[in-house]
Design a protein around this motif. Sequence first.
Motif, PDB file in Angstrom:
ATOM      1  N   TYR A 135     -41.665   8.255  15.639  1.00  0.00           N
ATOM      2  CA  TYR A 135     -40.560   7.298  15.654  1.00  0.00           C
ATOM      3  C   TYR A 135     -39.284   7.963  16.152  1.00  0.00           C
ATOM      4  O   TYR A 135     -38.860   8.995  15.619  1.00  0.00           O
ATOM      5  N   ILE A 136     -38.688   7.381  17.155  1.00  0.00           N
ATOM      6  CA  ILE A 136     -37.390   7.829  17.658  1.00  0.00           C
ATOM      7  C   ILE A 136     -36.376   6.725  17.343  1.00  0.00           C
ATOM      8  O   ILE A 136     -36.446   5.634  17.921  1.00  0.00           O
ATOM      9  N   PRO A 137     -35.455   6.965  16.416  1.00  0.00           N
ATOM     10  CA  PRO A 137     -34.494   5.919  16.056  1.00  0.00           C
ATOM     11  C   PRO A 137     -33.653   5.505  17.259  1.00  0.00           C
ATOM     12  O   PRO A 137     -33.393   6.318  18.157  1.00  0.00           O
ATOM     13  N   PRO A 138     -33.229   4.257  17.301  1.00  0.00           N
ATOM     14  CA  PRO A 138     -32.343   3.834  18.391  1.00  0.00           C
ATOM     15  C   PRO A 138     -31.025   4.578  18.312  1.00  0.00           C
ATOM     16  O   PRO A 138     -30.585   4.951  17.220  1.00  0.00           O
ATOM     17  N   PRO A 139     -30.400   4.812  19.455  1.00  0.00           N
ATOM     18  CA  PRO A 139     -29.113   5.526  19.427  1.00  0.00           C
ATOM     19  C   PRO A 139     -28.055   4.692  18.722  1.00  0.00           C
ATOM     20  O   PRO A 139     -28.121   3.458  18.707  1.00  0.00           O
ATOM     21  N   PRO A 140     -27.077   5.335  18.090  1.00  0.00           N
ATOM     22  CA  PRO A 140     -26.008   4.590  17.418  1.00  0.00           C
ATOM     23  C   PRO A 140     -25.179   3.822  18.441  1.00  0.00           C
ATOM     24  O   PRO A 140     -25.167   4.159  19.628  1.00  0.00           O
ATOM     25  N   PRO A 141     -24.463   2.786  18.016  1.00  0.00           N
ATOM     26  CA  PRO A 141     -23.707   1.965  18.961  1.00  0.00           C
ATOM     27  C   PRO A 141     -22.564   2.732  19.609  1.00  0.00           C
ATOM     28  O   PRO A 141     -21.995   3.651  19.016  1.00  0.00           O
ATOM     29  N   GLU A 142     -22.231   2.351  20.826  1.00  0.00           N
ATOM     30  CA  GLU A 142     -21.094   2.934  21.536  1.00  0.00           C
ATOM     31  C   GLU A 142     -19.928   1.948  21.610  1.00  0.00           C
ATOM     32  O   GLU A 142     -18.813   2.334  21.951  1.00  0.00           O
ATOM     33  N   ASP A 143     -20.189   0.690  21.294  1.00  0.00           N
ATOM     34  CA  ASP A 143     -19.126  -0.310  21.317  1.00  0.00           C
ATOM     35  C   ASP A 143     -18.163  -0.072  20.157  1.00  0.00           C
ATOM     36  O   ASP A 143     -18.574   0.027  18.998  1.00  0.00           O
ATOM     37  N   GLU A 144     -16.847   0.029  20.455  1.00  0.00           N
ATOM     38  CA  GLU A 144     -15.874   0.382  19.425  1.00  0.00           C
ATOM     39  C   GLU A 144     -15.829  -0.641  18.298  1.00  0.00           C
ATOM     40  O   GLU A 144     -15.613  -0.292  17.141  1.00  0.00           O
ATOM     41  N   GLU A 145     -16.033  -1.903  18.604  1.00  0.00           N
ATOM     42  CA  GLU A 145     -16.000  -2.924  17.561  1.00  0.00           C
ATOM     43  C   GLU A 145     -17.109  -2.700  16.539  1.00  0.00           C
ATOM     44  O   GLU A 145     -16.906  -2.886  15.334  1.00  0.00           O
ATOM     45  N   LEU A 146     -18.283  -2.261  17.019  1.00  0.00           N
ATOM     46  CA  LEU A 146     -19.394  -1.978  16.111  1.00  0.00           C
ATOM     47  C   LEU A 146     -19.186  -0.657  15.384  1.00  0.00           C
ATOM     48  O   LEU A 146     -19.519  -0.526  14.203  1.00  0.00           O
ATOM     49  N   GLN A 151     -40.730   5.045   8.810  1.00  0.00           N
ATOM     50  CA  GLN A 151     -39.279   5.100   8.936  1.00  0.00           C
ATOM     51  C   GLN A 151     -38.742   3.985   9.822  1.00  0.00           C
ATOM     52  O   GLN A 151     -37.692   3.398   9.541  1.00  0.00           O
ATOM     53  N   ARG A 152     -39.433   3.631  10.881  1.00  0.00           N
ATOM     54  CA  ARG A 152     -38.960   2.545  11.744  1.00  0.00           C
ATOM     55  C   ARG A 152     -38.926   1.230  10.965  1.00  0.00           C
ATOM     56  O   ARG A 152     -38.031   0.410  11.151  1.00  0.00           O
ATOM     57  N   GLU A 153     -39.896   1.033  10.043  1.00  0.00           N
ATOM     58  CA  GLU A 153     -39.930  -0.182   9.233  1.00  0.00           C
ATOM     59  C   GLU A 153     -38.794  -0.190   8.219  1.00  0.00           C
ATOM     60  O   GLU A 153     -38.181  -1.227   7.969  1.00  0.00           O
ATOM     61  N   ARG A 154     -38.515   0.979   7.632  1.00  0.00           N
ATOM     62  CA  ARG A 154     -37.422   1.068   6.678  1.00  0.00           C
ATOM     63  C   ARG A 154     -36.086   0.759   7.344  1.00  0.00           C
ATOM     64  O   ARG A 154     -35.259   0.024   6.804  1.00  0.00           O
ATOM     65  N   GLU A 155     -35.859   1.332   8.509  1.00  0.00           N
ATOM     66  CA  GLU A 155     -34.589   1.110   9.195  1.00  0.00           C
ATOM     67  C   GLU A 155     -34.468  -0.330   9.675  1.00  0.00           C
ATOM     68  O   GLU A 155     -33.381  -0.925   9.615  1.00  0.00           O
ATOM     69  N   MET A 156     -35.563  -0.909  10.138  1.00  0.00           N
ATOM     70  CA  MET A 156     -35.521  -2.301  10.576  1.00  0.00           C
ATOM     71  C   MET A 156     -35.259  -3.233   9.398  1.00  0.00           C
ATOM     72  O   MET A 156     -34.526  -4.221   9.520  1.00  0.00           O
ATOM     73  N   ALA A 157     -35.837  -2.912   8.233  1.00  0.00           N
ATOM     74  CA  ALA A 157     -35.594  -3.730   7.049  1.00  0.00           C
ATOM     75  C   ALA A 157     -34.118  -3.720   6.682  1.00  0.00           C
ATOM     76  O   ALA A 157     -33.533  -4.772   6.352  1.00  0.00           O
ATOM     77  N   LEU A 158     -33.476  -2.555   6.745  1.00  0.00           N
ATOM     78  CA  LEU A 158     -32.048  -2.480   6.438  1.00  0.00           C
ATOM     79  C   LEU A 158     -31.216  -3.244   7.459  1.00  0.00           C
ATOM     80  O   LEU A 158     -30.253  -3.921   7.108  1.00  0.00           O
ATOM     81  N   VAL A 159     -31.590  -3.136   8.734  1.00  0.00           N
ATOM     82  CA  VAL A 159     -30.860  -3.881   9.773  1.00  0.00           C
ATOM     83  C   VAL A 159     -30.978  -5.376   9.536  1.00  0.00           C
ATOM     84  O   VAL A 159     -29.979  -6.115   9.585  1.00  0.00           O
ATOM     85  N   ASP A 160     -32.197  -5.855   9.259  1.00  0.00           N
ATOM     86  CA  ASP A 160     -32.407  -7.291   9.025  1.00  0.00           C
ATOM     87  C   ASP A 160     -31.635  -7.767   7.795  1.00  0.00           C
ATOM     88  O   ASP A 160     -31.132  -8.897   7.765  1.00  0.00           O
ATOM     89  N   PHE A 161     -31.557  -6.918   6.781  1.00  0.00           N
ATOM     90  CA  PHE A 161     -30.823  -7.288   5.570  1.00  0.00           C
ATOM     91  C   PHE A 161     -29.323  -7.311   5.826  1.00  0.00           C
ATOM     92  O   PHE A 161     -28.620  -8.241   5.421  1.00  0.00           O
TER      93      PHE A 161
END
Length: 547
Positions: free
Chosen positions: A50-61, A383-393
């Motif tokens: 699993y390679i986590p997605p990169p963190p956002p670069e948009d300043e608002e995020l 880990q990808r499932e854990r991170e996706m669950a947090l994002v969805d929540f």
Amino acid sequence: EGHMWRDCPTGGDGDSRPKGCFKCGEEGHMSRECPNGGAGGDNDDRPPPYIPPPPPEDEELIYQSTQTGINFNKYDAIKVEVSGENWPNPITSFDDAKLPDTVGQNVLKSGYEKPTPVQKYSIPIVNNNRDLMACAQTGSGKTAAFLLPVLSGMFRNGLKSADSFSESQTPQAIVVGPTRELVNQIYIEARKFARGTMIQPVVVYGGTSVRSQLANLSRGCNMLIATPGRLLDFIDRGKVSCECVEYIILDEADRMLDMGFEPEIRRLLGAPGMPDKNTRHTLMFSATSPDDIQKLAHEFLRDDFLFLTVGRVGGACSDVTQAMIQIDHSEKRDKLMELLSDVPTTKARTLVFVDTKRNADFLATLPSQENLPTTSIHGDRQQREREMALVDFKNGTCPILIATSVAARGLDIPKVEHVINYDLPSEIDEYVHRIGRTGRCGNLGTATSFYDDSKDGTLARSLVKVLSDAQQEVPDWLETCALGAVGTHHGPKGGRFGARDARTTGASGGRSNRETGDYDYNDGGTSAGNAPQGGGASGGFSDDEWN
């Protein structure tokens, strides 16, 4: 089939290993990363690293933050105690925090208008080069309380060049946390505050591709944020050197220094090249800190360290309305569905805690069958499932999250309005951490707990104390259960909450054994008893290969 390549009867000479991928035969990649989908090998059913997605670069995020609630200004009235000699005066605004200009601008962009009590006292203490043990109620801003002065100190002391593509990185600051989700959250905050500076924060934790994390690390690292197992393995393999460490920060320090985790901490603080405690600075932050754990912590801090307590340490935040429901185990599911029935209307993010991983997955199916979008998080999920669950929540796609204690420690999930303890934990400090996922930064929240006297009786007295201290209603039936409980104490495993500096109390207590809860104590590494010597392979990684 039927023989090894060294024994090949059709021409293999047994002296040289075949080159290239075992699946497709091409060179340049490993079989587990085969881009051609080749078949073969014993691990075909295994998911790719699993390679986590990169963190956002948009300043608002990047600079989005939890909005303070209607009770945020009450924080100024919270009682604060500092013990130790010659402690500096607290600051009253971030203008007094001696932050580098860019860091100060990032604080403003993040919506921080004024420091919370733990920040008012911690920032000048660390700025004055003092070691610190800080205990404050959950949701009170502890992460910024150590990140901001540490970033300032790194600038003040002079940044060591983060050598890109070096074989071994030499961070100036190391932050350690007990769970993957917590260290990733700290990294997001560090990245936000350090944006636009030369400081390069990096996060490493288990369940993700080792190769990907090594690539991130090799680009340079001034601040390393990590779970202990993978950090120790990277140190053992020479990928991280401790010779330039100026700051060690242990977040959730009570768990990090509980007896079950003591060997890993000792290995870290005794790692080759690690400066001794009088050369580096050691900071410990948590919401609870029993006296016996404090005494163990004194070994790792300078003799003149300062002890900071903010509010009722070990107690629940008064912004959380706590409700206790006496219920038989067989009735819990129906009651849970009743409590969740209005979620489609209110859209209230609801976090449900259970004891076991199996029950987390099972309970998640019940609301889903009633068209209530639900997800789950626990240590057995990838880990990808854990991170996706947090994002969805977090984004409201699934407003109901069923979780084990893996989600309880230090996570700042915005807009959690309701916490439900479907299963009460065995220790009162875990209860405090769980309900602390709501009522953060002055926002209001609700915590509902199912109490089964046949299972939860040993917690009764502690619950009465926590409810009373937070000015919550104590049900008559709980008072009765507490009076009938034998041998219970207000504190973990017979200890007491560390609302005072243990140097002044002389208190003692028993140490607990390694927790059996759903934590990532050996996340991506080995147990201390099986630690590799001389940097040898630990065998702790199950998600990737090193060669």
